[in-house]
Design a protein around this motif. Structure first.
Motif, short mmCIF file in Angstrom:
data_model
loop_
_atom_site.label_atom_id
_atom_site.label_comp_id
_atom_site.label_asym_id
_atom_site.label_seq_id
_atom_site.Cartn_x
_atom_site.Cartn_y
_atom_site.Cartn_z
N PRO A 1 -27.26 -41.97 31.85
CA PRO A 1 -28.60 -42.31 31.34
C PRO A 1 -29.59 -42.68 32.45
CG PRO A 1 -26.94 -43.35 29.97
CD PRO A 1 -26.22 -42.79 31.18
N ARG A 2 -29.11 -43.33 33.53
CA ARG A 2 -30.01 -43.65 34.63
C ARG A 2 -30.48 -42.35 35.31
NH1 ARG A 2 -30.74 -47.31 32.47
NH2 ARG A 2 -30.49 -49.52 32.92
N GLU A 3 -29.57 -41.41 35.46
CA GLU A 3 -29.94 -40.13 36.06
C GLU A 3 -30.97 -39.41 35.19
OE1 GLU A 3 -27.64 -36.12 37.73
OE2 GLU A 3 -26.61 -37.54 36.42
N TRP A 4 -30.77 -39.43 33.87
CA TRP A 4 -31.72 -38.79 32.95
C TRP A 4 -33.07 -39.51 32.98
CZ3 TRP A 4 -33.17 -34.71 30.54
CH2 TRP A 4 -34.04 -34.79 29.46
N GLU A 5 -33.04 -40.84 33.06
CA GLU A 5 -34.29 -41.61 33.13
C GLU A 5 -35.11 -41.19 34.35
OE1 GLU A 5 -35.76 -46.10 34.25
OE2 GLU A 5 -33.64 -45.72 33.88
N TYR B 1 -34.42 -30.07 19.85
CA TYR B 1 -34.22 -31.04 20.94
C TYR B 1 -35.16 -30.72 22.10
CZ TYR B 1 -29.88 -31.89 18.34
OH TYR B 1 -28.96 -32.19 17.36
N ARG B 2 -36.39 -30.42 21.80
CA ARG B 2 -37.32 -29.97 22.84
C ARG B 2 -37.57 -31.04 23.91
NH1 ARG B 2 -40.39 -30.43 18.25
NH2 ARG B 2 -40.43 -28.16 18.00
N ASP B 3 -37.39 -32.32 23.56
CA ASP B 3 -37.63 -33.40 24.52
C ASP B 3 -36.35 -33.87 25.19
OD1 ASP B 3 -40.38 -33.43 23.92
OD2 ASP B 3 -40.04 -34.74 22.19
N SER B 4 -35.27 -33.13 25.01
CA SER B 4 -33.97 -33.60 25.50
C SER B 4 -33.37 -32.72 26.59
CB SER B 4 -32.98 -33.69 24.32
OG SER B 4 -33.42 -34.63 23.37
N TYR B 5 -34.18 -31.85 27.17
CA TYR B 5 -33.71 -31.07 28.30
C TYR B 5 -34.87 -30.80 29.25
CZ TYR B 5 -35.79 -26.88 26.15
OH TYR B 5 -36.67 -25.98 25.61
N LEU B 6 -34.54 -30.60 30.51
CA LEU B 6 -35.54 -30.33 31.55
C LEU B 6 -35.06 -29.15 32.39
CD1 LEU B 6 -36.21 -34.03 32.61
CD2 LEU B 6 -37.83 -32.54 31.41
N GLY C 1 -23.79 -28.41 26.34
CA GLY C 1 -23.12 -27.30 27.00
C GLY C 1 -23.89 -26.00 26.85
N LEU C 2 -24.44 -25.78 25.65
CA LEU C 2 -25.22 -24.56 25.40
C LEU C 2 -26.47 -24.54 26.28
CD1 LEU C 2 -25.10 -22.09 23.49
CD2 LEU C 2 -26.59 -23.35 21.92
N PHE C 3 -27.15 -25.68 26.41
CA PHE C 3 -28.34 -25.75 27.24
C PHE C 3 -27.99 -25.51 28.71
CE2 PHE C 3 -31.06 -28.64 24.27
CZ PHE C 3 -31.19 -27.57 23.40
N ARG C 4 -26.92 -26.14 29.20
CA ARG C 4 -26.56 -25.99 30.61
C ARG C 4 -26.18 -24.55 30.94
NH1 ARG C 4 -23.63 -31.10 29.74
NH2 ARG C 4 -24.78 -32.79 30.78
N ALA C 5 -25.64 -23.84 29.97
CA ALA C 5 -25.20 -22.46 30.21
C ALA C 5 -26.32 -21.44 30.09
CB ALA C 5 -24.07 -22.10 29.24
N PRO D 1 -28.09 -37.27 28.13
CA PRO D 1 -26.66 -37.53 27.87
C PRO D 1 -26.38 -37.91 26.42
CG PRO D 1 -27.62 -39.30 29.17
CD PRO D 1 -28.64 -38.21 29.12
N GLY D 2 -27.44 -38.21 25.65
CA GLY D 2 -27.23 -38.51 24.24
C GLY D 2 -27.13 -37.29 23.35
N LEU D 3 -27.31 -36.08 23.91
CA LEU D 3 -27.20 -34.87 23.12
C LEU D 3 -25.76 -34.65 22.65
CD1 LEU D 3 -29.30 -32.13 24.98
CD2 LEU D 3 -29.70 -33.03 22.69
N PRO D 4 -25.56 -34.01 21.49
CA PRO D 4 -24.20 -33.60 21.11
C PRO D 4 -23.61 -32.72 22.20
CG PRO D 4 -25.71 -33.33 19.26
CD PRO D 4 -26.56 -33.66 20.45
N PRO D 5 -22.32 -32.89 22.52
CA PRO D 5 -21.72 -32.14 23.64
C PRO D 5 -21.87 -30.64 23.53
CG PRO D 5 -20.25 -33.90 22.92
CD PRO D 5 -21.38 -33.86 21.93
#
Length: 292
Positions: A154-158, A104-109, A12-16, A4-8
């Motif tokens: 952030p809890r969900e991401w954790e 941002y390789r460590d910021s998405y799953l 959005g680009l990652f989710r799409a 959730p700390g990623l720029p919006p």
């Protein structure tokens, strides 16, 4: 899942583009302009061709070709600068995604990061968080909607990050023992297996805490909805009483109608109690998320 700390715009680009992110992880790279075919290279090549041609003319014709050479040089230099700027501004979507994915390789799953057990726990987590954030008692401010919006993602991401690590280690463990192990290796692996089991229990406890909070919010949601329905009925009472009087049926009586106001008060108290319980559980969820 994204941090959730990623720029919006990056989130959005990652989710799409989960399938493209999967390909990038597997080693895919976007195509680059082949040598000599980029706008900058073509402009520079044209410049050198013009310089060579006009240099020959200046040797034979004197000052006029030299002046022409000067202006041609200015033209091709400006063309090269414009081409370089346009090339930077016209970066392809694939190239942009590729660069963000590495930055941002460590910021998405991705779904591939979770084994079956982890996927089920992650699904429970997402359902609990979504049910709280989308509830009317939250969106209408009866809960602390600002803190929910700030704390729950952030809890969900954790939880997702821990489940991905747990899935990776469990996969490595299964690969190691697939072809059989000696008694000595089995004994050495026992402590590691306890670590995996303990970590899974700890993550499951985090998920269950979120679910308890969501359950209390659901209780408040039901009380809130019922209170609104009772209030709507109370507002309609004069029309029912008028109908009874005009129809001559007032001798039948409707003692149940008189209880509506009392029930509305009981639902109000139930709503406040549910919200207090939710607040108490929320405080247990608060605190800095562990890093790493």
């Amino acid at each position: 899942m994204v941090d959730p700390g990623l720029p919006p715009e990056v989130a959005g680009l990652f989710r799409a583009n989960p399938s493209m992110l999967r390909r990038i992880r597997a080693g895919w790279r976007p195509l680059e302009n082949p040598p000599g075919k980029s706008p900058v290279a073509l402009a520079v090549a044209g410049m050198f061709a013009a310089v060579g041609f006009l240099a020959l003319l200046s040797l034979e014709g004197g000052a006029a070709p030299s002046v022409l050479l000067f202006f041609m040089l200015l033209y091709f230099v400006s063309a090269a600068i414009r081409a370089a700027r346009d090339s930077e501004e016209s970066e392809s979507p694939e190239q942009e995604l590729y660069e963000f994915a590495h930055r941002y390789r460590d910021s998405y799953l991705l779904p591939d990061d979770f084994d079956a057990d982890a996927s089920r726990l992650l699904g429970r987590t997402r359902q609990a968080v979504d049910s709280v954030l989308r509830s009317r008692v939250n969106t209408e401010g009866l809960l602390d909607d600002v803190r929910n919006a700030v704390m729950l993602p952030p809890r969900e991401w954790e939880v997702a990050r821990l489940l991905a690590k747990l899935s990776s280690l469990r996969g490595e463990h299964r690969d190691l023992v697939r072809d059989g192990i000696s008694v000595e290796v089995e004994a050495a692996m026992k402590p590691l297996e306890r670590v995996l089991a303990g970590s899974e229990s700890a993550v499951t406890a985090k998920v269950e805490a979120l679910e308890r909070y969501a359950a209390h919010v659901a209780d408040a949601e039901r009380a809130y909805r019922a209170r609104g329905q009772i209030e709507a009925l109370v507002e309609r009472l004069p029309r029912y009483e008028e109908l009874l009087a005009e129809s001559g049926a007032d001798t039948l009586g409707m003692p149940e109608i008189g209880r509506l106001t009392g029930e509305a008060g009981e639902l109000e108290r139930a709503l406040r109690a549910s919200i207090r319980s939710a607040h108490e559980l929320f405080r247990h969820l608060e605190g800095p998320a562990p890093s790493g």
